[in-house]
Design an enzyme around this catalytic site. Sequence first.
Site, PDB file in Angstrom:
ATOM      1  N   GLY A   1       0.831  -1.206   0.000  1.00 29.46           N
ATOM      2  CA  GLY A   1       0.000   0.000   0.000  1.00 29.46           C
ATOM      3  C   GLY A   1       0.865   1.256   0.000  1.00 29.46           C
TER       4      GLY A   1
ATOM      5  N   ARG B   1       1.060  -4.978  -5.771  1.00 28.67           N
ATOM      6  CA  ARG B   1       1.046  -6.250  -5.034  1.00 28.67           C
ATOM      7  C   ARG B   1       1.509  -7.260  -6.090  1.00 28.67           C
ATOM      8  NH1 ARG B   1      -0.813  -4.092   0.026  1.00 28.67           N
ATOM      9  NH2 ARG B   1      -2.519  -2.711  -0.432  1.00 28.67           N
TER      10      ARG B   1
ATOM     11  N   ASP C   1       4.390  -4.843   6.278  1.00 34.34           N
ATOM     12  CA  ASP C   1       4.915  -6.143   6.719  1.00 34.34           C
ATOM     13  C   ASP C   1       5.014  -7.166   5.593  1.00 34.34           C
ATOM     14  OD1 ASP C   1       2.172  -6.338   6.632  1.00 34.34           O
ATOM     15  OD2 ASP C   1       1.985  -7.490   8.479  1.00 34.34           O
TER      16      ASP C   1
ATOM     17  N   THR D   1       3.893   2.439   5.881  1.00 29.72           N
ATOM     18  CA  THR D   1       2.483   2.028   5.916  1.00 29.72           C
ATOM     19  C   THR D   1       1.707   2.981   6.813  1.00 29.72           C
ATOM     20  OG1 THR D   1       0.928   0.386   6.767  1.00 29.72           O
ATOM     21  CG2 THR D   1       3.135   0.279   7.671  1.00 29.72           C
TER      22      THR D   1
ATOM     23  N   ASP E   1      -0.729   2.140   8.506  1.00 26.04           N
ATOM     24  CA  ASP E   1      -1.317   1.372   9.624  1.00 26.04           C
ATOM     25  C   ASP E   1      -0.491   1.425  10.916  1.00 26.04           C
ATOM     26  OD1 ASP E   1      -3.226   0.687   7.816  1.00 26.04           O
ATOM     27  OD2 ASP E   1      -2.727  -1.441   7.702  1.00 26.04           O
TER      28      ASP E   1
ATOM     29  N   ASP F   1       1.699  -0.629  11.921  1.00 26.77           N
ATOM     30  CA  ASP F   1       1.610  -1.951  12.547  1.00 26.77           C
ATOM     31  C   ASP F   1       2.926  -2.732  12.526  1.00 26.77           C
ATOM     32  OD1 ASP F   1       1.616  -2.263   9.826  1.00 26.77           O
ATOM     33  OD2 ASP F   1       0.023  -3.746   9.752  1.00 26.77           O
TER      34      ASP F   1
ATOM     35  N   ARG G   1      -5.628  -2.634   8.643  1.00 20.80           N
ATOM     36  CA  ARG G   1      -5.952  -4.016   8.272  1.00 20.80           C
ATOM     37  C   ARG G   1      -5.986  -4.938   9.494  1.00 20.80           C
ATOM     38  NH1 ARG G   1      -2.370  -6.116   3.486  1.00 20.80           N
ATOM     39  NH2 ARG G   1      -0.760  -5.736   5.037  1.00 20.80           N
TER      40      ARG G   1
HETATM   41  P1  ADP Z   1       2.307  -4.366   2.648  1.00 19.36           P
HETATM   42  O1  ADP Z   1       3.757  -4.393   2.346  1.00 19.36           O
HETATM   43  O2  ADP Z   1       1.730  -2.982   2.571  1.00 19.36           O
HETATM   44  O3  ADP Z   1       1.958  -5.118   3.907  1.00 19.36           O
HETATM   45  P2  ADP Z   1       1.328  -6.631   1.071  1.00 19.36           P
HETATM   46  O4  ADP Z   1       1.030  -7.489   2.248  1.00 19.36           O
HETATM   47  O5  ADP Z   1       0.336  -6.634  -0.027  1.00 19.36           O
HETATM   48  O6  ADP Z   1       1.542  -5.105   1.440  1.00 19.36           O
HETATM   49  O7  ADP Z   1       2.725  -7.089   0.470  1.00 19.36           O
HETATM   50  C1  ADP Z   1       3.298  -6.413  -0.619  1.00 19.36           C
HETATM   51  C2  ADP Z   1       4.034  -7.393  -1.509  1.00 19.36           C
HETATM   52  O8  ADP Z   1       5.098  -8.002  -0.778  1.00 19.36           O
HETATM   53  C3  ADP Z   1       3.209  -8.563  -2.014  1.00 19.36           C
HETATM   54  O9  ADP Z   1       2.402  -8.236  -3.113  1.00 19.36           O
HETATM   55  C4  ADP Z   1       4.295  -9.551  -2.402  1.00 19.36           C
HETATM   56  O10 ADP Z   1       4.882  -9.212  -3.627  1.00 19.36           O
HETATM   57  C5  ADP Z   1       5.322  -9.318  -1.291  1.00 19.36           C
HETATM   58  N1  ADP Z   1       5.124 -10.318  -0.231  1.00 19.36           N
HETATM   59  C6  ADP Z   1       4.196 -10.337   0.746  1.00 19.36           C
HETATM   60  N2  ADP Z   1       4.281 -11.438   1.505  1.00 19.36           N
HETATM   61  C7  ADP Z   1       5.300 -12.166   0.972  1.00 19.36           C
HETATM   62  C8  ADP Z   1       5.896 -13.421   1.287  1.00 19.36           C
HETATM   63  N3  ADP Z   1       5.462 -14.173   2.303  1.00 19.36           N
HETATM   64  N4  ADP Z   1       6.936 -13.842   0.525  1.00 19.36           N
HETATM   65  C9  ADP Z   1       7.387 -13.082  -0.504  1.00 19.36           C
HETATM   66  N5  ADP Z   1       6.871 -11.906  -0.847  1.00 19.36           N
HETATM   67  C10 ADP Z   1       5.846 -11.442  -0.130  1.00 19.36           C
HETATM   68  O1  F6P Z   2      -1.852  -1.583   4.634  1.00 22.34           O
HETATM   69  C1  F6P Z   2      -2.407  -0.314   4.481  1.00 22.34           C
HETATM   70  C2  F6P Z   2      -3.845  -0.423   4.087  1.00 22.34           C
HETATM   71  O2  F6P Z   2      -4.236   0.889   3.911  1.00 22.34           O
HETATM   72  C3  F6P Z   2      -4.755  -1.166   5.036  1.00 22.34           C
HETATM   73  O3  F6P Z   2      -5.200  -0.393   6.111  1.00 22.34           O
HETATM   74  C4  F6P Z   2      -5.854  -1.612   4.118  1.00 22.34           C
HETATM   75  O4  F6P Z   2      -6.464  -2.781   4.592  1.00 22.34           O
HETATM   76  C5  F6P Z   2      -5.122  -1.915   2.862  1.00 22.34           C
HETATM   77  O5  F6P Z   2      -4.000  -1.065   2.840  1.00 22.34           O
HETATM   78  C6  F6P Z   2      -5.947  -1.785   1.625  1.00 22.34           C
HETATM   79  O6  F6P Z   2      -5.110  -1.848   0.513  1.00 22.34           O
HETATM   80  P1  F6P Z   2      -5.501  -2.169  -0.990  1.00 22.34           P
HETATM   81  O7  F6P Z   2      -6.955  -1.995  -1.145  1.00 22.34           O
HETATM   82  O8  F6P Z   2      -4.676  -1.209  -1.760  1.00 22.34           O
HETATM   83  O9  F6P Z   2      -5.087  -3.580  -1.222  1.00 22.34           O
END
Ligand code: ADP
Ligand code: F6P
Length: 328
Positions: A15, A76, A107, A130, A132, A134, A176
């Site tokens: 995000g 993503r 994360d 982020t 959040d 978190d 989230r």
């Molecule tokens: P954020 O970083 O905001 O928490 P996501 O959870 O969507 O957002 O993770 C972002 C990207 O990081 C994912 O689309 C993926 O490419 C990568 N990612 C997330 N989890 C894993 C994982 N367990 N192993 C490898 N890559 C990951």
């Molecule tokens: O991780 C940041 C955040 O804004 C969360 O609070 C929310 O759940 C999520 O991103 C939504 O992201 P998207 O709709 O872009 O997948």
Amino acid sequence: MAKEIKCVGILTSGGDAPGMNAAIRAVTRAGIYHGLKIKAIYRGYKGLITGEIKEFKTEDVSNIIQRGGTILKTSRCPEFRTPEGRALAFETMQKEEIDALVVIGGDGSITGAYNLAKEFDIPCIALPGTIDNDLYGTDTTIGYDTALNTIMECIDKIRDTASSHERLFIVEVMGRDAGFLALNGTIATGAEACVLPEIDPEFEKITQFISNGLRRTKSSSIVLFAEGREKDYNIMEVAENMRQKFPELDVRVSILGYLQRGGSPTASDRILASRLGVAAIESLLEGQRNIMVGLRNNEIVYIPFTKAIKDDKPLDKDVVRAQEIMAS
Ligand code: ADP
Ligand code: F6P
């Protein structure tokens, strides 16, 4: 002996969050200051797989500190979750002669960096990006302060309508899995109650908060509802329940949504991102690997990936208590 770092790749992932551009700028400028080559990777891990990469010079990051979103774009990338996807990313890094990676994200993004670092022995540094807030080990994350201020401005406006019409508003805010935005948004706006992912919602308690608030103000009520609680209760059902409990009140729902992710970063987020960006480069040069750079008690700290992603960041008990007292 560890390979000398000459070229650092940078990407934003997951995000978007206000302040990511300030972090990109800081990493680029600090890297160039220390004689490194900086390669900007577009669209997060997707661009690392497909090779969407450009060398950044100082002027490439001019005039971006005040801009929300990320000039590098973000995505993503499900493919990066697979060993095959990460092997392709590693191939790109070899081809581009990128020796180390700075990842700005949440994360999920840090978990991705951790997996890549484990599998291919690549020095990776993460910056917590982020809204959040978190991530364990850092007091705050890039984007959180801006999002909190946005929430505050929106709720102040909603309050005008709530009190003019004597309505009860249930306002959904992002988060989230974490209730930092909802909890601190509640304190900052004087909202009557909040429903958090970390604390059992106990319907009766919420209605008690609201009735206490109503006794005092006799006009309006605002409840902040963290998105992460949607797993248990649908916000529309919550509103229906409130309508039945408070038939005298007109109940409305407002979902703040993506406006919380955008906008020009606050001074705090710009400064945080700048400090963390410089620390990312300097920690790499000092030989640190596979850590998230954070800020605790206004000092730079280095948190191993394993802790940053595995440990839950608890809400501060004093803050929860302050909110409860304010709402009593
Ligand atoms: P954020 O970083 O905001 O928490 P996501 O959870 O969507 O957002 O993770 C972002 C990207 O990081 C994912 O689309 C993926 O490419 C990568 N990612 C997330 N989890 C894993 C994982 N367990 N192993 C490898 N890559 C990951
Ligand atoms: O991780 C940041 C955040 O804004 C969360 O609070 C929310 O759940 C999520 O991103 C939504 O992201 P998207 O709709 O872009 O997948």
